[in-house]
Design a protein around this motif. Structure first.
Motif, mmCIF file in Angstrom:
data_model
loop_
_atom_site.group_PDB
_atom_site.id
_atom_site.type_symbol
_atom_site.label_atom_id
_atom_site.label_comp_id
_atom_site.label_asym_id
_atom_site.label_seq_id
_atom_site.Cartn_x
_atom_site.Cartn_y
_atom_site.Cartn_z
ATOM 1 N N LEU A 118 4.913 1.604 1.315
ATOM 2 C CA LEU A 118 5.516 1.812 0.665
ATOM 3 C C LEU A 118 6.476 3.056 1.526
ATOM 4 O O LEU A 118 7.918 3.364 1.604
ATOM 5 C CB LEU A 118 5.673 2.449 -0.371
ATOM 6 N N GLU A 119 5.723 4.162 2.214
ATOM 7 C CA GLU A 119 5.977 4.998 2.133
ATOM 8 C C GLU A 119 6.778 5.054 3.899
ATOM 9 O O GLU A 119 8.217 5.778 3.792
ATOM 10 C CB GLU A 119 5.056 6.278 2.878
ATOM 11 N N ASP B 218 5.328 4.507 -12.205
ATOM 12 C CA ASP B 218 4.261 4.171 -11.866
ATOM 13 C C ASP B 218 4.327 5.673 -11.307
ATOM 14 O O ASP B 218 4.875 5.541 -10.025
ATOM 15 C CB ASP B 218 4.821 2.976 -11.347
ATOM 16 N N ILE C 278 5.366 8.220 -5.766
ATOM 17 C CA ILE C 278 5.078 9.491 -4.803
ATOM 18 C C ILE C 278 5.242 8.984 -3.421
ATOM 19 O O ILE C 278 5.617 9.302 -2.517
ATOM 20 C CB ILE C 278 3.223 9.786 -5.268
ATOM 21 N N GLY C 279 4.668 7.434 -3.301
ATOM 22 C CA GLY C 279 5.506 6.621 -2.507
ATOM 23 C C GLY C 279 6.999 7.436 -1.027
ATOM 24 O O GLY C 279 6.926 7.407 -0.209
ATOM 25 N N LYS D 198 7.258 11.090 -0.280
ATOM 26 C CA LYS D 198 6.099 11.290 -0.256
ATOM 27 C C LYS D 198 7.677 11.306 1.410
ATOM 28 O O LYS D 198 7.497 11.541 3.084
ATOM 29 C CB LYS D 198 4.449 10.902 0.498
ATOM 30 N N GLU E 100 1.982 5.977 -8.277
ATOM 31 C CA GLU E 100 1.450 5.740 -6.996
ATOM 32 C C GLU E 100 3.221 5.573 -6.383
ATOM 33 O O GLU E 100 3.278 6.123 -5.298
ATOM 34 C CB GLU E 100 0.631 4.578 -7.019
ATOM 35 N N THR E 101 3.561 4.524 -6.907
ATOM 36 C CA THR E 101 5.417 4.365 -6.534
ATOM 37 C C THR E 101 5.939 5.352 -6.377
ATOM 38 O O THR E 101 6.723 5.858 -5.299
ATOM 39 C CB THR E 101 6.102 3.558 -7.509
ATOM 40 N N SER F 80 0.903 -1.159 0.397
ATOM 41 C CA SER F 80 0.122 0.080 0.334
ATOM 42 C C SER F 80 1.004 1.070 0.313
ATOM 43 O O SER F 80 2.131 1.297 0.206
ATOM 44 C CB SER F 80 -0.698 -0.210 0.991
ATOM 45 N N SER F 81 0.148 2.159 -0.355
ATOM 46 C CA SER F 81 1.269 4.188 -0.263
ATOM 47 C C SER F 81 1.488 3.675 0.868
ATOM 48 O O SER F 81 2.431 4.389 1.397
ATOM 49 C CB SER F 81 0.159 4.725 -0.779
ATOM 50 N N GLU F 82 1.203 3.812 2.610
ATOM 51 C CA GLU F 82 1.132 3.557 3.715
ATOM 52 C C GLU F 82 2.226 3.306 3.876
ATOM 53 O O GLU F 82 3.676 3.615 4.336
ATOM 54 C CB GLU F 82 0.087 3.613 4.363
ATOM 55 N N ALA G 115 9.336 2.913 -9.341
ATOM 56 C CA ALA G 115 8.824 4.485 -9.362
ATOM 57 C C ALA G 115 9.021 5.104 -10.954
ATOM 58 O O ALA G 115 8.850 5.779 -10.868
ATOM 59 C CB ALA G 115 9.589 4.512 -8.536
#
Length: 251
Positions: free
Chosen positions: A85-86, A123, A128-129, A132, A125-126, A81-83, A120
């Motif tokens: 990965l971050e 992609d 962004i993770g 962030k 979303e990757t 999930s983005s969370e 990344a």
């Protein structure tokens, strides 16, 4: 023709009973290094040893975070999930930064590893993770990424500094992605092939696996420490750049 270039190498990719002998042979010839943070390779002792080695050789220190994939050496895309990965990236970069500063150094940059880097690059979303996480560590963090990639675009939009990276020992596809390691010819191991590709980078071009000559932007050149004969290649690349009046610097 480029007048200066950063020469980087992925290091600290050992743990347990292994040691930093290979890294110590490479370090004198590079200007920056990307240190494994324990999720694809490395452990706290390996990180500490590699940071100390970099400081002794006055080599700029970077964090090399990856997917949590020790078994696959970080070369498999993972469905996080983005969370998640971050948090994974923040954890790894913070650990490397903390150890580096405790030993009297400073974190110079971040370069994602393996599948995380390649995914990344295309992609959002990757990307962004990753970004962030980095802005929480330092708002103007320097990140190594492919020129004109999704990762470089997202990073720039967030205020990060981006250094365009190319690879001395990897073959490119026609879309300027790296040829999959699962395919024949993905890794360049012969000195002649590496130096030929390097000469192209200095002129702003790369020859792809299918024979196209394409423009490419190079501000930092990577050599993988697990490529066969990496220590010798590091020396050859350093001598080649010096011979062509290219200053090797992490500045």
């Amino acid at each position: 023709m480029l007048s200066k270039i950063d020469l980087n190498c992925d290091l600290g990719e050992f743990y347990g009973m292994y040691d930093e002998v290979r890294d110590s042979r490479i370090m004198p010839f590079i200007s920056s290094c990307n240190i494994a943070c324990g999720f694809h390779s490395g452990d706290p002792v390996a990180i500490m040893k590699t940071v100390k080695l970099a400081l002794r050789n006055e080599v700029a220190i970077g964090a090399h975070p990856s997917y949590p994939d020790l078994q696959g050496f970080g070369r498999r895309i993972m469905n996080l999930s983005s969370e998640e990965l971050e948090a994974c990236v923040l954890y790894q970069v913070s650990a490397l930064k903390g150890i580096t500063e405790s030993l009297g150094g400073n974190l110079h940059h971040v370069k994602p590893h393996g599948a995380l880097y390649n995914h990344a690059a295309k992609d959002k979303e990757t990307a962004i993770g990753i970004v962030k996480a980095l802005v929480q560590v330092q708002k103007d963090m320097l990140i190594y990424a492919p020129a004109k990639s999704v990762l470089s675009s997202v990073a720039e939009d967030a205020g990060l500094r981006v250094r365009s990276e190319v690879f001395a020992d990897r073959r490119y596809e026609d879309d300027l992605s790296l040829r999959s390691r699962k395919l024949k010819g993905a890794v360049l191991e012969q000195k002649e092939h590496v130096l030929k590709q390097l000469a192209g980078f200095l002129d702003g071009v790369v020859h792809t696996h299918d024979g196209l000559e394409l423009p490419i932007e190079a501000e930092t050149i990577c050599l993988h420490s697990d490529t066969e004969g990496a220590a010798e290649l590091a020396k050859e690349i350093n001598e080649f750049l010096t011979k062509h009046d290219v200053r090797i610097t992490s500045d």
